[in-house]
Design a protein around this motif. Structure first.
Motif, PDB file in Angstrom:
ATOM      1  N   ARG A 156     -32.479  42.892  -1.489  1.00 50.49           N
ATOM      2  CA  ARG A 156     -31.461  43.634  -2.232  1.00 50.49           C
ATOM      3  C   ARG A 156     -31.758  45.119  -2.327  1.00 50.49           C
ATOM      4  O   ARG A 156     -30.862  45.927  -2.606  1.00 50.49           O
ATOM      5  N   LEU A 157     -33.014  45.500  -2.097  1.00 47.81           N
ATOM      6  CA  LEU A 157     -33.394  46.906  -2.143  1.00 47.81           C
ATOM      7  C   LEU A 157     -33.550  47.492  -0.749  1.00 47.81           C
ATOM      8  O   LEU A 157     -34.100  48.586  -0.582  1.00 47.81           O
ATOM      9  N   GLY A 158     -33.059  46.767   0.257  1.00 46.67           N
ATOM     10  CA  GLY A 158     -33.094  47.270   1.616  1.00 46.67           C
ATOM     11  C   GLY A 158     -34.434  47.147   2.316  1.00 46.67           C
ATOM     12  O   GLY A 158     -34.649  47.767   3.368  1.00 46.67           O
ATOM     13  N   ARG A 159     -35.334  46.329   1.766  1.00 49.36           N
ATOM     14  CA  ARG A 159     -36.665  46.183   2.362  1.00 49.36           C
ATOM     15  C   ARG A 159     -36.664  45.042   3.379  1.00 49.36           C
ATOM     16  O   ARG A 159     -36.194  43.939   3.086  1.00 49.36           O
ATOM     17  N   PRO A 160     -37.203  45.271   4.575  1.00 48.53           N
ATOM     18  CA  PRO A 160     -37.261  44.219   5.584  1.00 48.53           C
ATOM     19  C   PRO A 160     -38.365  43.219   5.285  1.00 48.53           C
ATOM     20  O   PRO A 160     -39.204  43.441   4.393  1.00 48.53           O
ATOM     21  N   LEU A 161     -38.380  42.138   6.019  1.00 50.58           N
ATOM     22  CA  LEU A 161     -39.443  41.126   5.930  1.00 50.58           C
ATOM     23  C   LEU A 161     -40.288  41.253   7.201  1.00 50.58           C
ATOM     24  O   LEU A 161     -39.854  40.873   8.281  1.00 50.58           O
ATOM     25  N   THR A 162     -41.490  41.793   7.065  1.00 54.97           N
ATOM     26  CA  THR A 162     -42.327  42.031   8.244  1.00 54.97           C
ATOM     27  C   THR A 162     -43.689  41.357   8.188  1.00 54.97           C
ATOM     28  O   THR A 162     -44.315  41.154   9.224  1.00 54.97           O
ATOM     29  N   ASP A 163     -44.159  41.017   6.978  1.00 57.27           N
ATOM     30  CA  ASP A 163     -45.505  40.461   6.819  1.00 57.27           C
ATOM     31  C   ASP A 163     -45.459  39.159   6.029  1.00 57.27           C
ATOM     32  O   ASP A 163     -44.754  39.075   5.022  1.00 57.27           O
ATOM     33  N   LEU A 164     -46.215  38.179   6.484  1.00 50.95           N
ATOM     34  CA  LEU A 164     -46.327  36.899   5.784  1.00 50.95           C
ATOM     35  C   LEU A 164     -47.796  36.602   5.528  1.00 50.95           C
ATOM     36  O   LEU A 164     -48.617  36.650   6.446  1.00 50.95           O
ATOM     37  N   ARG A 165     -48.121  36.310   4.289  1.00 48.69           N
ATOM     38  CA  ARG A 165     -49.481  35.928   3.920  1.00 48.69           C
ATOM     39  C   ARG A 165     -49.481  34.433   3.584  1.00 48.69           C
ATOM     40  O   ARG A 165     -48.731  33.999   2.718  1.00 48.69           O
ATOM     41  N   ILE A 166     -50.302  33.692   4.295  1.00 53.13           N
ATOM     42  CA  ILE A 166     -50.358  32.246   4.131  1.00 53.13           C
ATOM     43  C   ILE A 166     -51.668  31.855   3.466  1.00 53.13           C
ATOM     44  O   ILE A 166     -52.743  32.093   4.017  1.00 53.13           O
ATOM     45  N   SER A 167     -51.578  31.260   2.289  1.00 50.74           N
ATOM     46  CA  SER A 167     -52.768  30.729   1.625  1.00 50.74           C
ATOM     47  C   SER A 167     -53.040  29.338   2.188  1.00 50.74           C
ATOM     48  O   SER A 167     -52.191  28.454   2.098  1.00 50.74           O
ATOM     49  N   VAL A 168     -54.205  29.136   2.775  1.00 54.52           N
ATOM     50  CA  VAL A 168     -54.500  27.859   3.421  1.00 54.52           C
ATOM     51  C   VAL A 168     -55.287  26.913   2.522  1.00 54.52           C
ATOM     52  O   VAL A 168     -55.435  25.731   2.831  1.00 54.52           O
ATOM     53  N   THR A 169     -55.784  27.429   1.391  1.00 57.22           N
ATOM     54  CA  THR A 169     -56.494  26.587   0.428  1.00 57.22           C
ATOM     55  C   THR A 169     -56.473  27.261  -0.934  1.00 57.22           C
ATOM     56  O   THR A 169     -56.397  28.494  -1.026  1.00 57.22           O
ATOM     57  N   ASP A 170     -56.511  26.468  -1.994  1.00 62.84           N
ATOM     58  CA  ASP A 170     -56.585  27.017  -3.344  1.00 62.84           C
ATOM     59  C   ASP A 170     -58.015  27.055  -3.854  1.00 62.84           C
ATOM     60  O   ASP A 170     -58.262  27.391  -5.007  1.00 62.84           O
ATOM     61  N   ARG A 171     -58.974  26.723  -3.008  1.00 62.73           N
ATOM     62  CA  ARG A 171     -60.381  26.642  -3.408  1.00 62.73           C
ATOM     63  C   ARG A 171     -61.166  27.846  -2.913  1.00 62.73           C
ATOM     64  O   ARG A 171     -60.840  28.442  -1.887  1.00 62.73           O
ATOM     65  N   CYS A 172     -62.219  28.183  -3.651  1.00 62.50           N
ATOM     66  CA  CYS A 172     -63.119  29.258  -3.250  1.00 62.50           C
ATOM     67  C   CYS A 172     -64.525  28.901  -3.712  1.00 62.50           C
ATOM     68  O   CYS A 172     -64.714  28.207  -4.722  1.00 62.50           O
ATOM     69  N   ASN A 173     -65.521  29.371  -2.960  1.00 59.09           N
ATOM     70  CA  ASN A 173     -66.912  29.113  -3.327  1.00 59.09           C
ATOM     71  C   ASN A 173     -67.511  30.240  -4.153  1.00 59.09           C
ATOM     72  O   ASN A 173     -68.683  30.190  -4.515  1.00 59.09           O
ATOM     73  N   PHE A 174     -66.717  31.278  -4.466  1.00 59.51           N
ATOM     74  CA  PHE A 174     -67.126  32.336  -5.385  1.00 59.51           C
ATOM     75  C   PHE A 174     -66.386  32.149  -6.709  1.00 59.51           C
ATOM     76  O   PHE A 174     -65.351  31.474  -6.764  1.00 59.51           O
ATOM     77  N   ARG A 175     -66.900  32.785  -7.755  1.00 57.44           N
ATOM     78  CA  ARG A 175     -66.268  32.746  -9.068  1.00 57.44           C
ATOM     79  C   ARG A 175     -66.172  34.164  -9.636  1.00 57.44           C
ATOM     80  O   ARG A 175     -66.612  34.445 -10.739  1.00 57.44           O
ATOM     81  N   CYS A 176     -65.567  35.047  -8.850  1.00 51.20           N
ATOM     82  CA  CYS A 176     -65.426  36.438  -9.268  1.00 51.20           C
ATOM     83  C   CYS A 176     -64.593  36.517 -10.550  1.00 51.20           C
ATOM     84  O   CYS A 176     -63.553  35.876 -10.653  1.00 51.20           O
ATOM     85  N   SER A 177     -65.044  37.318 -11.488  1.00 48.88           N
ATOM     86  CA  SER A 177     -64.412  37.352 -12.808  1.00 48.88           C
ATOM     87  C   SER A 177     -62.976  37.847 -12.745  1.00 48.88           C
ATOM     88  O   SER A 177     -62.145  37.469 -13.582  1.00 48.88           O
ATOM     89  N   TYR A 178     -62.628  38.697 -11.768  1.00 49.93           N
ATOM     90  CA  TYR A 178     -61.279  39.241 -11.698  1.00 49.93           C
ATOM     91  C   TYR A 178     -60.317  38.328 -10.946  1.00 49.93           C
ATOM     92  O   TYR A 178     -59.136  38.644 -10.816  1.00 49.93           O
ATOM     93  N   CYS A 179     -60.812  37.185 -10.449  1.00 50.98           N
ATOM     94  CA  CYS A 179     -59.961  36.311  -9.643  1.00 50.98           C
ATOM     95  C   CYS A 179     -60.064  34.842 -10.075  1.00 50.98           C
ATOM     96  O   CYS A 179     -59.063  34.243 -10.442  1.00 50.98           O
ATOM     97  N   MET A 180     -61.260  34.270 -10.024  1.00 53.27           N
ATOM     98  CA  MET A 180     -61.446  32.863 -10.394  1.00 53.27           C
ATOM     99  C   MET A 180     -62.627  32.730 -11.352  1.00 53.27           C
ATOM    100  O   MET A 180     -63.672  32.203 -10.996  1.00 53.27           O
ATOM    101  N   PRO A 181     -62.491  33.227 -12.580  1.00 58.44           N
ATOM    102  CA  PRO A 181     -63.606  33.195 -13.531  1.00 58.44           C
ATOM    103  C   PRO A 181     -64.095  31.773 -13.795  1.00 58.44           C
ATOM    104  O   PRO A 181     -63.304  30.837 -13.897  1.00 58.44           O
TER     105      PRO A 181
END
Length: 381
Positions: free
Chosen positions: A36-61
């Motif tokens: 609606r704001l005239g922005r094209p669709l050029t990039d797609l980010r695909i999350s392949v898992t919801d798991r991580c082996n780190f526990r960074c406080s700003y992301c997965m505390p």
């Protein structure tokens, strides 16, 4: 604060969103889709898992994402074939770049097979997609060569400090910085460069590492590694974000410029998130991503696909669009492509710009009455 009471488990998030219906009208895949704001669709980010082996406080505390946290069951995750089908349909609407993310994407078994499938996709003009991957680097040393052989073009590595004690504290699983540096070296050796290294700067935690990071990558890798400094963002509900912990990118640039003179560079592509700066002596470049102090919503052309098939139109979204029933039902490619088209055409998201207009409250925290935003670990950064 009991942060576990402020976050919806990912498994519950997955059930909460309504499925996308097959639209009555067709949106043809012309590669010219706009919101609606005239922005094209050029990039797609695909999350392949919801798991991580780190526990960074700003992301997965760790106090939220503990041993009892309920992750998505494997049956809920999109298969590689389902991800590839969607990627092909997105390419028809204009997507030219795909970034694999997570969680930590290298935790997904046989991730190289997905890369190989995505590498076979062509745009309507016959060009291959640009394939990139963001990782914490913990498994990169053993995976880099196989990823390159499968067709990956480039990697981005998250690294918030060179000081081992600070880094172990921030990842909160006692992981050594040397192993991440080894992963970066392996990526460069495999041909996955230039490698981008992302440092989230949190005032009072790791701001003293700005210059050591700049010195190290400038002196050791020059133009082979692009270091990018990211403002600490109010993503999700679990990181306890406060405005007074944000170090503006302008301060980062000033600190580096005082030791290594910098000159501004033009953006390398429309919608690029980072402002680019080159070292005046020609020894490489850095970038700053200023989503708090300098919003770039006006030309954002990125969509995000969660690991179980929900389409999000903004990193700060509060809800997604569930494409999985279409994938696993009898919907045709045209049906799904039209659904994607209708969703993007209705997009008007510009969270960071609106936050800047409203300004922070007295505490710097979001209101308890505000809708809960999706977690960054669920749809990637």
């Amino acid at each position: 604060m009991n942060r576990s009471s402020t976050v919806i488990p990912i498994s519950a998030l997955g059930r909460a969103q309504p499925a996308v219906a097959v639209p009555e009208s067709v949106v043809p895949a012309t590669g010219l889709l706009q919101d609606r704001l005239g922005r094209p669709l050029t990039d797609l980010r695909i999350s392949v898992t919801d798991r991580c082996n780190f526990r960074c406080s700003y992301c997965m505390p760790k106090d939220v994402f503990d041993k009892d946290y309920k992750y998505l069951p494997h049956s809920s995750l999109l298969s590689f074939e389902e991800m590839t089908r969607l990627a092909r349909l997105f390419a028809g609407h204009g997507v030219r770049k795909i970034r694999l993310t997570g969680g930590e994407p290298l935790l997904r078994k046989n991730i190289e097979a997905l890369v190989e499938q995505l590498a076979a996709i062509r745009t309507p003009g016959g060009d291959p997609l640009a394939l990139t991957l963001t990782s914490n680097g913990s498994l990169l040393a053993r995976k880099a060569a196989a990823l390159k052989a499968a067709g990956l073009h480039r990697v981005t590595v998250s690294l918030d400090s060179l000081d081992d004690a600070v880094f172990r504290h921030m990842n909160d699983v006692d992981f050594p910085v040397a192993d991440v540096l080894a992963g970066i070296d392996a990526a460069l050796a495999a041909g996955l460069g230039p490698v981008k290294v992302n440092m989230v700067v949190k005032r009072g935690t790791n701001e003293q590492e700005i210059l050591p990071m700049a010195r190290y990558f400038r002196n050791h890798h020059g133009g082979k590694v692009v270091l990018r400094f990211i403002e600490y963002m109010d993503v999700g509900a679990t990181n306890g974000w406060r405005m007074d912990e944000v170090l503006p990118s302008s301060d980062v640039i000033a600190r580096i410029h005082a030791e290594f003179p910098l000159v501004p560079l033009e953006a390398s592509a429309p919608g690029e998130t980072a402002q680019r700066w080159a070292y005046a002596d020609g020894s490489g470049e850095i970038g700053v991503i200023s989503s708090v102090t300098r919003a770039f919503c006006h030309d954002c052309s990125r969509a995000r696909l969660s690991t179980e098939g929900k389409l999000y139109l903004c990193l700060f979204a509060t809800a997604g669009h569930d494409l999985r029933p279409l994938l696993r039902g009898d919907a045709s490619d045209e049906d799904i492509a039209s659904a994607i088209g209708h969703i993007w055409q209705g997009r008007a998201d510009r969270y960071s710009e609106l936050r800047a207009l409203q300004g922070p409250d007295d505490t710097g925290n979001a209101s308890d009455k505000a809708p809960r935003r999706v977690e960054m670990s669920y749809i990637g950064g």
